[in-house]
Design an enzyme around this catalytic site. Structure first.
Site, PDB file in Angstrom:
ATOM      1  N   THR A 156      -3.617  -5.000   3.700  1.00 36.43           N
ATOM      2  CA  THR A 156      -4.859  -4.491   3.120  1.00 36.43           C
ATOM      3  C   THR A 156      -5.016  -5.077   1.719  1.00 36.43           C
ATOM      4  OG1 THR A 156      -4.293  -2.471   4.278  1.00 36.43           O
ATOM      5  CG2 THR A 156      -6.175  -2.376   2.776  1.00 36.43           C
TER       6      THR A 156
ATOM      7  N   SER B 273       1.502   1.687   6.341  1.00 40.11           N
ATOM      8  CA  SER B 273       0.708   0.988   5.332  1.00 40.11           C
ATOM      9  C   SER B 273      -0.755   1.404   5.440  1.00 40.11           C
ATOM     10  CB  SER B 273       0.854  -0.516   5.522  1.00 40.11           C
ATOM     11  OG  SER B 273       2.162  -0.913   5.157  1.00 40.11           O
TER      12      SER B 273
ATOM     13  N   ASP C 135       6.603  -0.415   0.626  1.00 36.76           N
ATOM     14  CA  ASP C 135       6.574  -1.594   1.508  1.00 36.76           C
ATOM     15  C   ASP C 135       7.017  -2.849   0.752  1.00 36.76           C
ATOM     16  OD1 ASP C 135       4.209  -1.590  -0.047  1.00 36.76           O
ATOM     17  OD2 ASP C 135       2.929  -2.269   1.599  1.00 36.76           O
TER      18      ASP C 135
ATOM     19  N   THR D  86      -3.680  -0.052   6.420  1.00 40.24           N
ATOM     20  CA  THR D  86      -4.509  -0.326   7.597  1.00 40.24           C
ATOM     21  C   THR D  86      -3.828   0.119   8.881  1.00 40.24           C
ATOM     22  OG1 THR D  86      -5.548  -2.207   6.495  1.00 40.24           O
ATOM     23  CG2 THR D  86      -5.752  -2.130   8.895  1.00 40.24           C
TER      24      THR D  86
HETATM   25  N1  LIG Z   1      -5.038  -5.991  15.401  1.00 34.65           N
HETATM   26  C1  LIG Z   1      -5.355  -5.914  14.111  1.00 34.65           C
HETATM   27  N2  LIG Z   1      -5.775  -4.743  13.591  1.00 34.65           N
HETATM   28  C2  LIG Z   1      -6.073  -4.643  12.290  1.00 34.65           C
HETATM   29  N3  LIG Z   1      -5.980  -5.656  11.427  1.00 34.65           N
HETATM   30  C3  LIG Z   1      -5.574  -6.841  11.882  1.00 34.65           C
HETATM   31  C4  LIG Z   1      -5.227  -7.037  13.239  1.00 34.65           C
HETATM   32  N4  LIG Z   1      -4.829  -8.327  13.386  1.00 34.65           N
HETATM   33  C5  LIG Z   1      -4.933  -8.910  12.198  1.00 34.65           C
HETATM   34  N5  LIG Z   1      -5.412  -8.038  11.276  1.00 34.65           N
HETATM   35  C6  LIG Z   1      -5.629  -8.357   9.873  1.00 34.65           C
HETATM   36  O1  LIG Z   1      -4.533  -7.827   9.172  1.00 34.65           O
HETATM   37  C7  LIG Z   1      -4.955  -7.079   8.034  1.00 34.65           C
HETATM   38  C8  LIG Z   1      -4.130  -5.837   7.954  1.00 34.65           C
HETATM   39  O2  LIG Z   1      -2.788  -6.245   7.910  1.00 34.65           O
HETATM   40  P1  LIG Z   1      -1.641  -5.195   7.989  1.00 34.65           P
HETATM   41  O3  LIG Z   1      -0.413  -5.971   7.728  1.00 34.65           O
HETATM   42  O4  LIG Z   1      -1.715  -4.384   9.219  1.00 34.65           O
HETATM   43  O5  LIG Z   1      -2.050  -4.296   6.734  1.00 34.65           O
HETATM   44  P2  LIG Z   1      -1.298  -3.057   6.137  1.00 34.65           P
HETATM   45  O6  LIG Z   1       0.154  -3.470   6.093  1.00 34.65           O
HETATM   46  O7  LIG Z   1      -1.915  -2.858   4.811  1.00 34.65           O
HETATM   47  O8  LIG Z   1      -1.537  -1.923   7.077  1.00 34.65           O
HETATM   48  C9  LIG Z   1      -6.398  -6.721   8.266  1.00 34.65           C
HETATM   49  O9  LIG Z   1      -7.002  -6.774   7.022  1.00 34.65           O
HETATM   50  C10 LIG Z   1      -6.880  -7.779   9.244  1.00 34.65           C
HETATM   51  O10 LIG Z   1      -7.539  -8.820   8.575  1.00 34.65           O
HETATM   52  C1  LIG Z   2      -0.029  -2.711  -3.094  1.00 35.73           C
HETATM   53  C2  LIG Z   2      -0.133  -1.831  -1.858  1.00 35.73           C
HETATM   54  C3  LIG Z   2      -1.490  -1.140  -1.844  1.00 35.73           C
HETATM   55  C4  LIG Z   2       0.003  -2.705  -0.603  1.00 35.73           C
HETATM   56  O1  LIG Z   2      -0.218  -1.894   0.539  1.00 35.73           O
HETATM   57  P1  LIG Z   2      -0.642  -2.499   1.948  1.00 35.73           P
HETATM   58  O2  LIG Z   2      -1.640  -3.569   1.724  1.00 35.73           O
HETATM   59  O3  LIG Z   2       0.621  -3.062   2.551  1.00 35.73           O
HETATM   60  O4  LIG Z   2      -1.148  -1.343   2.745  1.00 35.73           O
HETATM   61  C5  LIG Z   2       1.043  -0.797  -1.829  1.00 35.73           C
HETATM   62  O5  LIG Z   2       2.253  -1.461  -1.915  1.00 35.73           O
HETATM   63  C6  LIG Z   2       0.927   0.224  -2.945  1.00 35.73           C
HETATM   64  O6  LIG Z   2       0.157   1.143  -2.875  1.00 35.73           O
HETATM   65  N1  LIG Z   2       1.734   0.036  -4.020  1.00 35.73           N
HETATM   66  C7  LIG Z   2       1.792   0.919  -5.151  1.00 35.73           C
HETATM   67  C8  LIG Z   2       1.535   0.188  -6.427  1.00 35.73           C
HETATM   68  C9  LIG Z   2       2.560  -0.879  -6.749  1.00 35.73           C
HETATM   69  O7  LIG Z   2       3.246  -1.410  -5.883  1.00 35.73           O
HETATM   70  O8  LIG Z   2       2.677  -1.217  -7.944  1.00 35.73           O
HETATM   71  K   LIG Z   3       2.226  -3.603   4.354  1.00 35.10           K
END
Ligand SMILES: Nc1ncnc2c1ncn2[C@@H]1O[C@H](COP(=O)(O)OP(=O)(O)O)[C@@H](O)[C@H]1O
Ligand SMILES: CC(C)(COP(=O)(O)O)[C@@H](O)C(=O)NCCC(=O)O
Ligand SMILES: [K+]
Length: 243
Positions: A121, A9, A98, A11
């Site tokens: 994110t 994902s 995802d 982040t």
């Molecule tokens: N250890 C960590 N590292 C980074 N982000 C974290 C952590 N713990 C909690 N967070 C929070 O989780 C969010 C990212 O969630 P995450 O599910 O990892 O995102 P993504 O699925 O988009 O990668 C960040 O915006 C932050 O606020």
């Molecule tokens: C909406 C999202 C940015 C979420 O990503 P994440 O926050 O889990 O990193 C991802 O699912 C994405 O890029 N989707 C494509 C556009 C859509 O789902 O319509």
């Molecule tokens: K995700």
């Protein structure tokens, strides 16, 4: 079969292993910007696996991993994968992988109709009908994206670390921003759950996952379950259907 499961994902990239029945407790998290061949070598050193299931919403990193795993049975989850759910969506190729994995996970592990909220994110809401059909959902800015953007676009507002506010009447810039972020965000979540439930004409099971799920779900009775590994579970189930 031992599957390597990857949730790539925006982040964080979460890696785990799984079998036909469950995911293992072994878990590695790599910040997505740092994901490289070298970081994968470090993370996977000495590990054996039969197949790789990737779920990516970062195309450049997906390409890197497709090359990296070119010697293994490898599948990149998408709308044409075997998912065990139907998709009712005009352009299913748009749906983030995802979000599909979350729908697969919630359909298999919880009572449907359901809404899965992924606090990453971005925050995503995905609705799954009682007949195991993916219906669509909502995309809104993630909690950290929102607060970071506020600090970036103002001269006097700092970057804040997210935590539960003590009260709504902030007595400092940080307290005021925390109340805005956490209480404001809970309001956004509540309203979207309400709108989705109205359109689904039911009271769906609401399951939360993602980095900020625990903080926001606390104090939101509308959220029935918090499942930190839901996306990986969805990827595991898709792997069992693929390999
Ligand atoms: N250890 C960590 N590292 C980074 N982000 C974290 C952590 N713990 C909690 N967070 C929070 O989780 C969010 C990212 O969630 P995450 O599910 O990892 O995102 P993504 O699925 O988009 O990668 C960040 O915006 C932050 O606020
Ligand atoms: C909406 C999202 C940015 C979420 O990503 P994440 O926050 O889990 O990193 C991802 O699912 C994405 O890029 N989707 C494509 C556009 C859509 O789902 O319509
Ligand atoms: K995700």
């Amino acid at each position: 079969m031992r599957y390597l499961l990857i949730d790539n994902s925006n982040t964080r990239t979460k890696l785990s292993f799984g079998s036909r029945d469950s995911i293992e407790s072994w878990h590695e998290v790599i910040p997505t910007v740092e994901l490289s061949e070298q970081r994968l070598n470090q993370a996977l050193n000495g590990q054996l696996y039969d197949a790789v299931m990737l779920c990516s919403v970062v195309p450049q990193k997906a390409e890197l991993m497709e090359r990296y795993f070119s010697q293994s049975p490898f599948h990149n989850l998408c709308h044409t994968s075997k998912l065990g759910i139907a998709i009712n969506y005009p352009h299913p190729q748009q749906i983030g992988a995802d979000r599909l994995a979350n729908a697969v996970g919630v359909n298999a592990l919880y009572q449907t109709p359901a809404i899965v909220i992924d606090f990453g994110t971005a925050v995503t809401f995905d609705a799954v009908g009682a007949d195991a059909t993916y219906l669509g959902g909502v995309i809104a800015p993630g909690l950290a994206s929102m607060t970071q953007n506020l600090a970036k676009r103002t001269a006097l507002l700092p970057q804040i670390e997210l935590s539960e506010p003590k009260h709504a009447i902030g007595k400092s810039t940080t307290e005021a921003m925390l109340a805005g972020a956490v209480y404001g965000y809970r309001g956004l979540i509540k309203e979207i759950i309400s709108k989705l439930s109205d359109e689904m004409q039911c009271t769906p099971t609401v399951v939360a996952t993602g980095g900020d799920a625990a903080l926001i779900a606390k104090g939101l009775p509308e959220i029935n379950h918090v499942s930190p590994t839901l996306t990986l579970e969805g990827i595991r189930i898709a792997a069992t259907l693929q390999f």
